[in-house]
Design a protein around this motif. Structure first.
Motif, PDB file in Angstrom:
ATOM      1  N   TRP A  17       0.729  -1.077   0.170  1.00  0.00           N
ATOM      2  CA  TRP A  17      -0.218   0.317  -0.176  1.00  0.00           C
ATOM      3  C   TRP A  17       0.598   1.611  -0.191  1.00  0.00           C
ATOM      4  O   TRP A  17       0.426   2.005  -0.677  1.00  0.00           O
ATOM      5  CB  TRP A  17      -0.507  -0.107   1.163  1.00  0.00           C
ATOM      6  N   GLN A  21       2.389   3.703  -3.717  1.00  0.00           N
ATOM      7  CA  GLN A  21       2.062   5.652  -3.738  1.00  0.00           C
ATOM      8  C   GLN A  21       3.270   6.359  -4.029  1.00  0.00           C
ATOM      9  O   GLN A  21       3.409   7.332  -4.466  1.00  0.00           O
ATOM     10  CB  GLN A  21       1.090   5.715  -2.619  1.00  0.00           C
ATOM     11  N   ASN A  22       4.034   5.045  -4.174  1.00  0.00           N
ATOM     12  CA  ASN A  22       5.473   6.472  -4.312  1.00  0.00           C
ATOM     13  C   ASN A  22       5.505   6.134  -5.608  1.00  0.00           C
ATOM     14  O   ASN A  22       5.822   4.828  -6.613  1.00  0.00           O
ATOM     15  CB  ASN A  22       6.597   5.291  -3.854  1.00  0.00           C
ATOM     16  N   ALA A 301       4.442   7.004   1.507  1.00  0.00           N
ATOM     17  CA  ALA A 301       5.099   6.408   0.498  1.00  0.00           C
ATOM     18  C   ALA A 301       6.617   6.801   0.650  1.00  0.00           C
ATOM     19  O   ALA A 301       7.495   6.158  -0.460  1.00  0.00           O
ATOM     20  CB  ALA A 301       4.361   7.504  -0.861  1.00  0.00           C
TER      21      ALA A 301
END
Ligand code: AMP
Ligand code: GLY
Length: 420
Positions: A17, A21-22, A301
């Motif tokens: 998760w 996001q990075n 992230a």
């Protein structure tokens, strides 16, 4: 870059998760993954303990970075196999993973670097171990030397309990892990966990947490892998944290480097803290589960940059941007866990539970079957929330878990009680 995460529990869902996001993450894969991980990564049917198979997969999918979640592939040396194949890998070598795989090894490191820990003795013979217990008395702590899935530690409150535990361990109750036994002084105090990244030389602390090991409310019932956790741990004050770094963590990292087995990965230190003094209970060579869920929710992230710096040996240049926040996770487990339990029950209401942007429902043991989410393990979900303070995180997590419709599950109602 394309990234592969090894593992398939709540810890790996939280890692996936955060990493997904990075913007550096192009395609994300997870082996074997689970139904929740499938929402952020492509799950692949690949044995995470089989280093050669993982190398082959990395070549086929142009994987640029592998993150190893659980201890089994680390103890099996998968990180060494990957590094020999020149694949950038997060996770300690087999030699450095001894910090979790052997309690005797960890005690020797503590002795060598002067890190405060419980006094101990090591035995490969039941009679000698029993003679030691008769001399020391109780309470006393008996530990199987090897990996025993978190079940190899008995805190014996009476000499009788200690003696029968010794018989059980040498009798094979913990398999090969119990062929050698460590007997330790019982330490009083409050427990906390500390997570530190190390590239072998430099370190970067990434958070503290406290967990609840017992199955039922009021910290009663059998020990589990953890029924909930929260971060930060109030007992890890800035003074205690500094002492832990100076007296325990930095000396350990330096000692490992000195021996030619530098530690690269996340070091998960368990402490007993009394009168402001931390003492080492144990090291693990991976993230805790469910502690990882609260740490990842707080870091988000940016964790990918820190994991990459760990693997690349550039942690001295890495920084963590801390929000002044708190996170708390409640584990939803199948009734019967940690004993026998049924698999295959249907979980409903998951879509509604994480409506709140401050809540993530991490999956630990789930699969998708005929369009439904089914439970496939003991610990099944970790409902995790963030807040400006612990109370807010707590209230959000419980509001979310109550929306999940799963009659075959149970969860503790008192996660965080000590800090609230
Ligand atoms: P470990 O698997 O080594 O973390 O041990 C499991 C749990 O046993 C710890 O989290 C502590 O609660 C307890 N424990 C282990 N060693 C000691 C000790 N020397 N004194 C008191 N409690 C201990
Ligand atoms: N929650 C304890 C562990 O991961 O070992």
């Amino acid at each position: 870059m394309n990234i592969l995460i090894l593992g398939g529990g709540g810890r790996e869902h939280a890692l996936a998760w955060a990493i997904a996001q990075n913007p550096k993450c192009d395609q994300l894969f997870c082996a074997p993954g689970n139904a929740g991980i499938a929402e952020v990564a492509q799950c692949v049917d690949l044995d995470p303990d089989d280093g050669d198979a993982v190398v082959e997969f990395c070549a086929a999918e142009s994987i640029g970075f592998v993150v190893i979640g659980p201890e089994a592939p680390l103890a099996a040396g998968v990180s060494d196999t990957l590094r020999s194949a020149r694949i950038l890998t997060f996770g300690p070598s087999k030699a450095a993973a001894q910090l979790e795989a052997s309690k005797t090894f960890t005690k020797e490191i503590c002795d060598a670097c002067g890190a405060p820990t419980a006094a101990y003795a090591h035995f490969s013979d039941a009679e000698a171990a029993k003679a030691y217990v008769r001399q020391q008395g109780a309470p006393i702590v008996i530990k199987a030397d090897g990996l025993a899935a978190g079940k190899g530690v008995v805190v014996a409150m009476t000499p009788g309990e200690a003696l029968s535990t010794i018989d059980d361990m040498f009798g094979g109750a913990f398999g090969a892990a119990g062929a050698e036994v460590v007997i330790e002084e019982f330490m009083e105090g409050e427990e906390a966990s500390f997570f530190i990244l190390s590239d072998g030389e430099n370190i970067l602390p990434i958070g503290t947490a406290q967990d609840h090991k017992r199955a039922y409310d009021g910290d009663t019932g059998p020990n589990t892998g953890g029924m909930g956790a929260y971060s930060p741990a109030p007992v890890m004050t800035p003074e205690v944290t500094q002492k832990a770094l100076d007296e325990i963590i930095k000396p350990t990292i330096a000692e490992m480097a000195k021996r030619g087995t530098p530690y690269q990965g996340v070091l998960y230190a368990g402490f007993m803290i009394k009168d402001g003094q931390p003492r080492l209970v144990e090291y693990n060579v991976r993230f805790g589960d469910p502690e990882c869920q609260v740490i990842m929710q707080r870091l988000g992230a940016q964790v990918l940059d820190a994991l990459l710096a760990t693997a690349e040996g550039t942690l001295d240049e890495a920084r963590i941007n801390w929000a002044d926040d708190h996170a708390l996770t409640v584990v939803y487990a199948t009734k019967g866990y940690p004993g026998a339990y049924e698999k295959g029950s249907v979980i409903r209401g998951l879509g509604v539970a994480d409506d709140d942007p401050f809540v993530e429902v991490f999956h630990a043991g789930t699969a998708e079957k005929n369009g439904q989410t089914i439970a496939t393990g003991g610990r099944v979900l970790a409902v995790t929330a963030r807040g400006e303070n612990l109370q807010q995180a707590h209230d959000r997590a419980y509001a979310a878990i109550e929306k999940i419709d799963w009659p075959e599950g149970f969860y503790r109602k008192d996660i965080g009680w000590r800090a609230l």
